[in-house]
Design an enzyme around this catalytic site. Structure first.
Site, short mmCIF file in Angstrom:
data_model
loop_
_atom_site.label_atom_id
_atom_site.label_comp_id
_atom_site.label_asym_id
_atom_site.label_seq_id
_atom_site.Cartn_x
_atom_site.Cartn_y
_atom_site.Cartn_z
N ASP A 197 -8.61 6.74 9.02
CA ASP A 197 -9.57 5.72 8.59
C ASP A 197 -9.66 4.63 9.65
O ASP A 197 -10.51 3.75 9.56
CB ASP A 197 -9.15 5.11 7.25
CG ASP A 197 -10.20 4.14 6.71
OD1 ASP A 197 -11.38 4.55 6.60
OD2 ASP A 197 -9.86 2.97 6.44
N HIS B 163 -13.03 3.04 8.76
CA HIS B 163 -12.34 1.86 8.23
C HIS B 163 -12.95 1.44 6.88
O HIS B 163 -13.36 0.30 6.70
CB HIS B 163 -12.38 0.70 9.23
CG HIS B 163 -11.21 -0.24 9.07
ND1 HIS B 163 -10.53 -0.76 10.14
CD2 HIS B 163 -10.59 -0.74 7.96
CE1 HIS B 163 -9.56 -1.54 9.70
NE2 HIS B 163 -9.58 -1.55 8.38
N GLN B 164 -13.01 2.40 5.97
CA GLN B 164 -13.60 2.11 4.67
C GLN B 164 -12.57 2.14 3.54
O GLN B 164 -12.94 1.99 2.36
CB GLN B 164 -14.71 3.12 4.35
CG GLN B 164 -14.20 4.54 4.03
CD GLN B 164 -15.29 5.44 3.50
OE1 GLN B 164 -16.08 5.99 4.27
NE2 GLN B 164 -15.35 5.62 2.19
N ALA B 165 -11.28 2.30 3.90
CA ALA B 165 -10.28 2.44 2.83
C ALA B 165 -10.26 1.24 1.89
O ALA B 165 -10.03 1.37 0.70
CB ALA B 165 -8.89 2.66 3.45
N PHE B 166 -10.55 0.06 2.44
CA PHE B 166 -10.49 -1.16 1.62
C PHE B 166 -11.74 -1.33 0.75
O PHE B 166 -11.77 -2.21 -0.12
CB PHE B 166 -10.40 -2.40 2.54
CG PHE B 166 -11.71 -2.71 3.22
CD1 PHE B 166 -12.11 -1.98 4.32
CD2 PHE B 166 -12.55 -3.70 2.74
CE1 PHE B 166 -13.35 -2.24 4.94
CE2 PHE B 166 -13.77 -3.97 3.34
CZ PHE B 166 -14.17 -3.23 4.45
N GLU C 67 -11.67 1.46 17.72
CA GLU C 67 -12.71 1.42 16.67
C GLU C 67 -13.65 0.23 16.78
O GLU C 67 -14.77 0.28 16.30
CB GLU C 67 -12.06 1.42 15.28
CG GLU C 67 -11.35 0.13 14.91
CD GLU C 67 -10.83 0.16 13.48
OE1 GLU C 67 -10.14 1.12 13.11
OE2 GLU C 67 -11.12 -0.81 12.73
N ARG D 143 -3.35 0.96 11.09
CA ARG D 143 -4.11 0.41 12.21
C ARG D 143 -4.19 1.47 13.30
O ARG D 143 -3.23 2.22 13.52
CB ARG D 143 -3.45 -0.86 12.77
CG ARG D 143 -3.70 -2.11 11.97
CD ARG D 143 -5.15 -2.61 12.05
NE ARG D 143 -5.39 -3.78 11.22
CZ ARG D 143 -5.83 -3.75 9.96
NH1 ARG D 143 -6.10 -2.60 9.37
NH2 ARG D 143 -6.04 -4.88 9.30
N ILE E 69 0.83 -1.21 0.00
CA ILE E 69 0.00 0.00 0.00
C ILE E 69 0.87 1.26 0.00
O ILE E 69 0.64 2.18 -0.79
CB ILE E 69 -0.96 -0.01 1.21
CG1 ILE E 69 -1.93 -1.19 1.10
CG2 ILE E 69 -1.72 1.30 1.31
CD1 ILE E 69 -2.74 -1.48 2.37
N THR F 188 -4.18 5.25 7.68
CA THR F 188 -5.07 4.22 7.14
C THR F 188 -4.52 2.84 7.49
O THR F 188 -4.94 1.84 6.91
CB THR F 188 -5.21 4.32 5.60
OG1 THR F 188 -3.91 4.22 5.02
CG2 THR F 188 -5.87 5.61 5.16
P1 NAI Z 1 2.77 -4.90 3.65
O1 NAI Z 1 3.12 -6.02 4.54
O2 NAI Z 1 2.86 -5.07 2.16
O3 NAI Z 1 3.69 -3.62 4.02
C1 NAI Z 1 3.93 -3.22 5.32
C2 NAI Z 1 5.28 -2.54 5.32
O4 NAI Z 1 5.49 -1.95 6.61
C3 NAI Z 1 6.45 -3.52 5.08
O5 NAI Z 1 7.28 -3.04 4.05
C4 NAI Z 1 7.16 -3.56 6.41
O6 NAI Z 1 8.56 -3.76 6.29
C5 NAI Z 1 6.84 -2.16 6.94
N1 NAI Z 1 7.07 -2.00 8.37
C6 NAI Z 1 7.01 -2.94 9.36
N2 NAI Z 1 7.36 -2.40 10.54
C7 NAI Z 1 7.65 -1.10 10.29
C8 NAI Z 1 8.10 -0.02 11.10
N3 NAI Z 1 8.34 -0.17 12.41
N4 NAI Z 1 8.33 1.19 10.51
C9 NAI Z 1 8.11 1.35 9.18
N5 NAI Z 1 7.71 0.37 8.36
C10 NAI Z 1 7.47 -0.84 8.91
O7 NAI Z 1 1.32 -4.44 4.09
P2 NAI Z 1 0.27 -3.60 3.25
O8 NAI Z 1 -0.57 -4.51 2.43
O9 NAI Z 1 0.95 -2.48 2.57
O10 NAI Z 1 -0.66 -3.04 4.43
C11 NAI Z 1 -0.15 -2.13 5.39
C12 NAI Z 1 -1.13 -2.03 6.53
O11 NAI Z 1 -2.30 -1.36 6.06
C13 NAI Z 1 -1.65 -3.39 7.05
O12 NAI Z 1 -0.78 -3.96 8.00
C14 NAI Z 1 -2.96 -3.01 7.66
O13 NAI Z 1 -2.73 -2.70 9.01
C15 NAI Z 1 -3.37 -1.74 6.90
N6 NAI Z 1 -4.57 -1.94 6.08
C16 NAI Z 1 -5.62 -1.09 6.26
C17 NAI Z 1 -6.77 -1.23 5.52
C18 NAI Z 1 -7.91 -0.28 5.65
O14 NAI Z 1 -9.00 -0.54 5.10
N7 NAI Z 1 -7.76 0.84 6.32
C19 NAI Z 1 -6.92 -2.35 4.56
C20 NAI Z 1 -5.72 -3.15 4.40
C21 NAI Z 1 -4.61 -2.96 5.16
#
Ligand code: NAI
Length: 333
Positions: free
Chosen positions: A257, A294-297, A262, A233, A155, A231
């Site tokens: 988001d 929490h609607q980003a997805f 929440e 957690r 993302i 967006t």
């Molecule tokens: P991803 O696993 O592809 O990327 C997460 C990145 O964060 C990785 O590159 C990782 O190395 C990095 N990371 C880990 N610890 C870190 C730290 N201390 N400082 C900086 N970077 C760090 O995950 P993706 O798919 O990009 O999703 C990211 C987050 O978005 C998910 O974990 C989830 O919490 C959130 N999310 C929110 C949604 C929403 O509807 N609001 C929907 C989907 C995901």
């Protein structure tokens, strides 16, 4: 397999039923969140399908295991709400949807940036009331601004690319830099990102390292008037600290988001109830705070991918063939 689907909203039912068109599995939908109180609904279901605010802590997993559950199929990428150590001890397999539409979330983060910058949410109401004054709606050009991205996975990388397209300079922090980010992202230490960024967007997962990453100390290192977008957690941000930052003016605009408490609020219509979360209600009083629930997805593409990957995960678990997007317990964390 018999699958108990928790937190099943009408849209979940529509997309999951469509993905299960060959009726490979028997899906039972429960609108309630999974918790110690509702776990008995899953009695004799081999699989439980859960979303982000369902509880999959040790006590719930023990109940599920005792009544026959062997698979937890998450409809999310994040798995911070699952006690993986307990799942492993009990022999429950946990699967997830690793990337259903990173574009959906990244684009929503951009929507928050754009709306907050030009205050379109305020302009909408003003114009409907015949108020065409521009006072209080002053924005800034995104072109030339510095955007800080924390977490450049699926993302964060797409978000960084879009912001780069606006002509922003993008700096990032990630313990595992993304090789695909190199052409347009400059990795810097976190303190340097805080000091330089006009806009900071959070795209890291919730882990012990990122729990309340954005606290009073972090905010103090940020630029005066910074725009903060979350967006990721809710618990990545210390809400009390951002409220203090908003009151002092250090945080100029806030887009959320996700919110740390929440699960008591989001995904439900509470418009006829008294909301007793004073911290959340305080946030809603700021003119420069924009919150979505929490609607980003929430795009058709993402819901299709979530449903299809979830059903494919269940197929793979049952048949022992195909790709199982398993969440593996890491004893280090
Ligand atoms: P991803 O696993 O592809 O990327 C997460 C990145 O964060 C990785 O590159 C990782 O190395 C990095 N990371 C880990 N610890 C870190 C730290 N201390 N400082 C900086 N970077 C760090 O995950 P993706 O798919 O990009 O999703 C990211 C987050 O978005 C998910 O974990 C989830 O919490 C959130 N999310 C929110 C949604 C929403 O509807 N609001 C929907 C989907 C995901």
């Amino acid at each position: 397999m018999r699958v108990a689907v928790f937190s099943a909203k009408p849209y979940d039912q529509t997309f999951l039923t469509r993905a299960n068109s060959a009726n490979r599995h028997e899906l039972s939908f429960f609108d309630v969140r999974l918790s110690v109180d509702t776990a008995p609904l899953a009695k004799r279901f081999e699989a439980v399908c859960a979303f982000v605010n369902d509880h999959l802590y040790a006590d719930v997993l023990e109940q599920l295991h005792a009544s026959g559950t062997r698979l937890v199929a998450l409809r999310s990428a994040g798995f911070n709400h699952v006690d993986l150590a307990a799942a492993e001890r009990l022999g429950i397999t946990v699967v997830r949807v690793p990337a259903y539409s990173p574009h959906a979330v990244a684009e929503h983060a951009v929507a928050l940036v754009m709306s907050l910058n030009r205050m379109t949410y305020r302009a909408y109401n003003r114009v409907r009331e015949g108020n065409f004054a521009l006072d209080g709606l002053l924005g800034f050009d995104l072109f030339g601004k510095t955007v800080g991205v924390i977490g450049t996975g699926n993302i964060g990388l797409i978000f960084a690319n879009i912001m780069h397209g606006f002509g922003c300079r993008v700096v990032a922090s990630d313990p595992f830099p993304n090789p695909n980010a190199e052409p347009f992202v400059e990795y810097v230490p976190l303190a340097s990102l805080y000091a330089q960024a006009d806009i900071i967007s959070l795209h890291c997962p919730l882990t012990p390292d990122t729990d309340h990453l954005i606290n009073a100390d972090a905010i103090a290192q940020m630029k005066q008037g910074v725009m903060l977008i979350n967006t990721g957690r809710g618990r990545v941000v210390d809400t009390q600290a951002v409220i203090a930052g908003l009151k002092s003016g250090h945080i100029g605009r806030l887009g959320l988001d996700v919110y740390e408490e929440e699960e008591q609020l989001f995904f439900e219509d509470l418009s006829y109830k008294v909301i007793d979360d004073d911290q959340f209600m305080r946030l809603t009083t700021f003119h420069n705070v924009l919150i979505t629930g929490h609607q980003a997805f929430f795009t058709a593409e993402a819901l299709t991918n979530i449903a299809e990957t979830t059903l494919a995960n269940i197929d793979a678990f049952e048949s022992g063939t195909g790709t199982l997007h398993r969440v593996v317990y890491d004893k280090q964390t």
